[in-house]
Design a protein around this motif. Structure first.
Motif, PDB file in Angstrom:
ATOM      1  N   LEU A 146      -8.327 -32.815 -30.485  1.00  0.00           N
ATOM      2  CA  LEU A 146      -8.561 -32.007 -29.269  1.00  0.00           C
ATOM      3  C   LEU A 146      -9.078 -32.610 -28.574  1.00  0.00           C
ATOM      4  O   LEU A 146      -9.519 -32.728 -27.203  1.00  0.00           O
ATOM      5  N   ALA A 147     -10.690 -34.014 -28.770  1.00  0.00           N
ATOM      6  CA  ALA A 147     -11.794 -34.231 -27.416  1.00  0.00           C
ATOM      7  C   ALA A 147     -10.615 -35.013 -27.011  1.00  0.00           C
ATOM      8  O   ALA A 147     -11.066 -35.271 -25.389  1.00  0.00           O
ATOM      9  N   GLU A 148      -9.830 -35.689 -26.891  1.00  0.00           N
ATOM     10  CA  GLU A 148      -8.295 -36.533 -26.329  1.00  0.00           C
ATOM     11  C   GLU A 148      -8.052 -35.613 -25.539  1.00  0.00           C
ATOM     12  O   GLU A 148      -8.252 -35.965 -23.871  1.00  0.00           O
ATOM     13  N   ARG A 151      -8.374 -22.534 -25.713  1.00  0.00           N
ATOM     14  CA  ARG A 151      -8.290 -23.167 -26.775  1.00  0.00           C
ATOM     15  C   ARG A 151      -6.420 -23.283 -26.375  1.00  0.00           C
ATOM     16  O   ARG A 151      -5.768 -24.389 -26.750  1.00  0.00           O
ATOM     17  N   LEU A 152      -5.865 -22.555 -26.054  1.00  0.00           N
ATOM     18  CA  LEU A 152      -4.129 -22.512 -25.685  1.00  0.00           C
ATOM     19  C   LEU A 152      -3.979 -23.490 -24.379  1.00  0.00           C
ATOM     20  O   LEU A 152      -3.193 -24.614 -24.351  1.00  0.00           O
ATOM     21  N   VAL A 153      -4.849 -23.801 -23.970  1.00  0.00           N
ATOM     22  CA  VAL A 153      -4.612 -24.650 -22.253  1.00  0.00           C
ATOM     23  C   VAL A 153      -5.065 -26.233 -23.253  1.00  0.00           C
ATOM     24  O   VAL A 153      -4.441 -27.305 -22.717  1.00  0.00           O
ATOM     25  N   LEU A 154      -6.143 -26.407 -24.438  1.00  0.00           N
ATOM     26  CA  LEU A 154      -6.146 -27.731 -25.225  1.00  0.00           C
ATOM     27  C   LEU A 154      -4.755 -27.610 -25.873  1.00  0.00           C
ATOM     28  O   LEU A 154      -4.108 -28.661 -25.934  1.00  0.00           O
ATOM     29  N   GLN A 191      -1.769 -29.810 -23.339  1.00  0.00           N
ATOM     30  CA  GLN A 191      -2.101 -30.437 -23.191  1.00  0.00           C
ATOM     31  C   GLN A 191      -1.789 -30.861 -24.636  1.00  0.00           C
ATOM     32  O   GLN A 191      -1.028 -32.567 -23.857  1.00  0.00           O
ATOM     33  N   GLN A 192      -1.581 -30.847 -25.841  1.00  0.00           N
ATOM     34  CA  GLN A 192      -1.805 -31.335 -26.392  1.00  0.00           C
ATOM     35  C   GLN A 192      -0.476 -31.728 -27.401  1.00  0.00           C
ATOM     36  O   GLN A 192       0.446 -32.210 -27.517  1.00  0.00           O
ATOM     37  N   LEU A 193       1.120 -30.653 -26.845  1.00  0.00           N
ATOM     38  CA  LEU A 193       1.940 -30.470 -26.221  1.00  0.00           C
ATOM     39  C   LEU A 193       2.889 -31.145 -25.575  1.00  0.00           C
ATOM     40  O   LEU A 193       4.114 -30.704 -25.289  1.00  0.00           O
ATOM     41  N   GLY A 194       1.650 -31.896 -24.561  1.00  0.00           N
ATOM     42  CA  GLY A 194       2.510 -33.099 -23.486  1.00  0.00           C
ATOM     43  C   GLY A 194       2.463 -31.695 -21.841  1.00  0.00           C
ATOM     44  O   GLY A 194       3.355 -32.119 -21.298  1.00  0.00           O
ATOM     45  N   GLY A 241       3.516 -26.096 -17.590  1.00  0.00           N
ATOM     46  CA  GLY A 241       4.258 -26.347 -17.642  1.00  0.00           C
ATOM     47  C   GLY A 241       4.097 -28.005 -17.377  1.00  0.00           C
ATOM     48  O   GLY A 241       3.266 -28.547 -17.806  1.00  0.00           O
ATOM     49  N   TYR A 242       5.006 -28.506 -17.193  1.00  0.00           N
ATOM     50  CA  TYR A 242       5.439 -30.018 -17.049  1.00  0.00           C
ATOM     51  C   TYR A 242       5.132 -30.667 -15.385  1.00  0.00           C
ATOM     52  O   TYR A 242       5.279 -30.088 -14.978  1.00  0.00           O
TER      53      TYR A 242
END
Length: 219
Positions: free
Chosen positions: A1-3, A89-92, A95-98, A130-131
């Motif tokens: 998450l920090a990343e 929380r959803l934004v991060l 981000q983790q999902l690319g 999105g991407y």
């Protein structure tokens, strides 16, 4: 998450690549978890270009937005802050999902969006996702010292929380918040401005990720 906090920047232009498969499933799961925990009615809309097809989106420099999260909840005190907290929380998670994201308050068409807002509810804002055509760029931050107060020396956990908090996206990058530490209790306050309560929710989520909830409680 920090990343994810470090790497995430606002993106307004997206590629044609669809959100599908495992990524879509994970995103839906996290939306459901956030709704269950918060009582909100956040809705994920995919493959829908209408909400970002008009003049407002063009003015906001958005292009090819086909997916978004409608941030919706019952009209009640504290709604905006809750929207900020769970939206980020959803934004991060995205981000983790690319995926890439952008918080959007005004530059989209509420009327054309496919979100269903029930009686007594309000759509506070949306998150485009999105991407990304790019990964976005970092924004300038105010110095940490101008955004917090502590009694005596700043503990390492508080400093880590503040380093995450200054990377929180805020409306028009205004960073109008202050976090104060007193006896292991942290008081978060907004200094006003548009969407200030949404911003405060976003900031509080970032601070929790950085500081670790085991180290403090909110005043």
């Amino acid at each position: 998450l920090a990343e994810a906090i470090e790497q995430r920047h606002s993106v307004r232009s997206y590629t044609e690549q669809r959100i599908e498969g495992e990524v879509l499933a994970e995103l839906r799961k996290e939306v459901a978890a956030c709704n269950e925990e918060s009582g909100l009615n956040i809705q994920l809309i995919v493959d829908e270009p209408e909400a970002f097809s008009g003049f407002k989106a063009h003015y906001g420099k958005f292009s090819n937005v086909r997916n978004y999260l409608g941030l919706i909840g019952k009209k009640e005190d504290g709604l905006d802050e809750k929207i900020g907290y769970y939206g980020e929380r959803l934004v991060l998670k995205a981000q983790q999902l690319g995926l890439n994201t952008c918080w959007v308050a005004l530059t989209y068409s509420k009327r054309k969006s496919k979100c269903v807002v029930e009686k007594g509810e309000k759509m506070v804002c949306v998150i485009a996702l999105g991407y990304g055509a790019t990964q976005g760029v970092a924004h300038k931050s105010k110095p940490v010292s101008s955004l917090c107060r502590t009694d005596g020396d700043m503990p390492a956990w508080f400093a880590a929380g503040m380093n995450a908090a200054i990377l929180a996206p805020t409306a028009i990058n205004q960073q109008k918040f202050r976090l104060t530490l007193e006896d292991n209790k942290v008081h978060a306050e907004s200094m006003g401005g548009p969407y200030a309560s949404v911003d405060l929710g976003i900031v509080k989520y970032h601070f929790e990720v950085g500081a670790g909830l085991e180290n403090f409680e909110w005043a």
